[in-house]
Design a protein around this motif. Structure first.
Motif, short mmCIF file in Angstrom:
data_model
loop_
_atom_site.label_atom_id
_atom_site.label_comp_id
_atom_site.label_asym_id
_atom_site.label_seq_id
_atom_site.Cartn_x
_atom_site.Cartn_y
_atom_site.Cartn_z
N SER A 127 0.83 -1.21 0.00
CA SER A 127 0.00 0.00 0.00
C SER A 127 0.86 1.26 0.00
N ALA A 131 0.58 4.23 -2.46
CA ALA A 131 0.26 5.53 -1.86
C ALA A 131 1.24 6.59 -2.31
N GLN A 139 -3.68 5.14 -0.08
CA GLN A 139 -3.32 6.03 1.03
C GLN A 139 -4.21 5.75 2.24
N TRP A 162 -1.81 10.39 5.95
CA TRP A 162 -2.26 9.65 4.77
C TRP A 162 -3.77 9.74 4.60
N SER A 166 -5.73 11.16 1.33
CA SER A 166 -6.74 10.34 0.67
C SER A 166 -8.09 11.05 0.61
#
Length: 592
Positions: A127, A131, A139, A162, A166
């Motif tokens: 991830s 991300a 994210q 994060w 997002s």
């Protein structure tokens, strides 16, 4: 010429890829599309590798295969495909079945269900790669892993960063994660308000978890005024989307009429869904619902079924309820040994009342004498170590001579030790003072202890106290109004004896206002649960119209049931009724 041919080949490959994707997604020729994708994937096309993996995972144009799907998604992820990296991270977050090996296509095809084992470290690795490429859902997933992963790798500050990225990119999962983060660790009231806004944005995308958290926010009044109607709506939306805990919670709202109209029938439907989904509390509530009857007749067999489901899921109170049904033979065959087994299960789940029930069950004489002696020693050791339930149990053993010689003075001593924390001990101590067993007879002390147990909603104590108040065997003399209130409360808790007694008091002859309609209602409640005298009284009321309702046909039914249970007074009542109806016993007309 070579350059033109190469360019044409690329254009041709891209066209074939677009056509294969269109065929696969439209479903018109998914098998053909999947075959074309597979050929491109074998030739090293990264997008085709990702699409082939997804097709295997989701069963598009081919039978689903976790092994093949994972292998192709991994190839694409290792080649830098961002969406493939997110998919692979999600697979690791959900977890692969135990023993999974993507290179052994046979391991998952033996039909056996295997526990999934998440790998949050690899979920974080893949991830993070996605991300860093700006993938909003990746994210959000990374934020989740940093929030909920192993303690050594948690970083709530980075997780929130994060989530912010997002959410800013419009990811519903980002809104959800940020909303939950702001509510779980608010730095100011503004954080709570902003967190709720983020959850609302997530709910606009239909995320079940967002609905569930919004329900709790409205129920508890977190950062805003409490709004039970809104809580009910959000619990319903979360329930419809499969959140088991929300199904149970929404059912409770329907049962209690919180924030919406009371609907026990709908509540039962949601409780069934939650119980079948593995929620022990829902199964236990279903058992309670069928014991009480609510707007339907009690169904003790159904109650026992759901109590067993809840008990097997580790619900201590449900195991105790099931034990009581086996002990009394209600809805199931009477089986003291089976009752003892479920009481032990309940006690092992931490239900101390069940431990007290085990002590009471010793009175039935189950097991061997050697076993009862061992049980008494175990209770005594627990009592000497300060365990109040153990003190009650050893008191029962001394009171009834179970595993030891009967000793009323020792019984009273241990009951006194237990009475401050064990309702059963309060009831026993009240009876001992009433009877002068192991202590001097003292009706005042008896009433004090019975009052304590009655306030704790123990029906046996409520009924005994009411009987004392009716007879006047208390220091302050008779108090029929209080006795009736106790009977009514105990009846609402399911005591059949209390149902009959409440009807008897309301029917006349006591120092309370006569209300024969209400008396008949209580007699009916008792009669429907098999109380013989309740059946006699309901038959009399319907025969004579004492509550304004004359129904000789139904009266005969109840009088016959009372007679079948050995109530002698039912026979002359039936004879008079038969003469009035001009029929023989059993409802037959006389011969001419």
């Amino acid at each position: 010429m070579a350059l033109k041919e190469k360019l044409a080949s690329v254009i041709s490959r891209d066209a074939r890829l677009r056509q294969a994707i269109a065929q696969l997604e439209s479903g018109d020729d998914a098998v053909k599309g999947f075959k074309a994708l597979g050929q491109l994937a074998q030739q090293g096309n990264v997008e085709a590798q990702y699409r082939t993996g997804k097709a295997y995972l989701e069963g598009w144009g081919t039978p689903p295969s976790l092994e093949d799907g994972t292998r192709w998604v991994r190839k694409a992820a290792e080649a830098g495909h961002v969406q493939a990296r997110l998919t692979l991270a999600t697979l690791y977050l959900v977890g692969f079945p135990e023993g999974f090996d993507e290179n052994r296509a046979t391991i998952m095809r033996d039909g056996k269900e295997r526990k999934r084992v998440p790998d949050l470290e690899l979920a974080a690795h893949w991830s993070r790669l996605a991300a860093n490429e700006g993938q909003p859902d990746a994210q959000a997933l990374l934020g989740y892993v940093l929030t909920n992963g192993p303690e050594s790798s948690r970083d709530l500050v980075e997780a929130r960063e994060w989530y912010e990225k997002s959410a800013s990119a419009g990811s519903a999962q980002g809104h959800l994660g940020l909303g939950m983060a702001l509510h779980s660790d608010p730095k100011s009231p503004e954080d709570l308000a902003r967190g709720t806004v983020e959850l609302l944005l997530a709910s606009d995308a239909g995320l079940a978890t967002a609905f569930y958290f919004l329900a709790w926010i409205n129920e508890q009044g977190i950062g805003q005024a409490q709004d039970l109607a809104a809580a009910a709506r959000y619990f319903e939306k979360a329930a419809e989307r499969g959140i088991v805990q929300a199904q149970t919670r929404f059912a409770l709202y329907l049962l209690q009429g919180k924030g919406l109209a009371r609907r026990p029938d709908r509540a039962e439907t949601w409780l069934r869904r939650a119980a079948l989904g593995g929620d022990a509390e829902a199964a236990a509530l279903l058992g309670d619902l069928h014991i009480r009857g609510e707007e339907m007749a009690p169904n003790y067999l159904e109650a026992a079924t759901w109590y067993q489901v809840a008990a097997e899921l580790g619900h201590g109170a449900a195991a105790r309820g099931l034990g009581l049904l086996y002990l009394t033979g209600t809805g199931v065959h009477r089986d003291p040994d089976e009752a003892a087994r479920w009481f032990r299960v309940s006690a092992e789940c931490g239900d101390r009342v069940a431990d007290a029930d085990l002590g009471n069950l010793a009175l039935t004489g189950i097991g061997s004498e050697e076993g009862r002696v061992a049980m008494q020693k175990r209770f005594l050791q627990a009592a000497e170590n300060g365990d109040l339930v153990g003190a009650f149990n050893v008191g029962v053993c001394y009171a009834e001579g179970v595993g030891t010689e009967r000793d009323d003075a020792q019984a009273a001593y241990w009951m006194q030790r237990a009475a401050d924390g064990v309702v059963n001990a309060q009831y026993w101590l009240g009876r001992m003072y009433l009877e002068g067993r192991g202590v001097r007879e003292d009706s005042g002390a008896a009433v004090q202890w019975l009052e304590k147990a009655a306030q704790a909603r123990m029906t046996e104590a409520m009924i005994l106290l009411a009987q004392l108040l009716v007879s006047g065997r208390v220091p302050k003399g008779r108090d029929h109004a209080r006795a009736l209130a106790l009977y009514v409360d105990a009846a609402q808790l399911g005591s059949v004896e209390a149902m009959f007694s409440a009807g008897a008091m309301l029917g006349g002859g006591h120092d309370v206002p006569v209300d024969r309609r209400e008396a008949q209602r209580f007699f009916r409640l008792a009669a429907e649960r098999g109380h013989a005298l309740g059946q006699l009284m309901l038959g009399r009321y319907l025969k004579r119209g004492l509550a304004g309702e004359v129904n000789p046909v139904e009266a005969r039914i109840w009088l016959e049931r009372a007679q079948a249970q050995g109530v002698n007074e039912a026979s002359p009542e039936l004879a008079k009724l038969e003469r009035r109806l001009g029929t023989r016993p059993g409802g037959q007309a006389p011969a001419h």
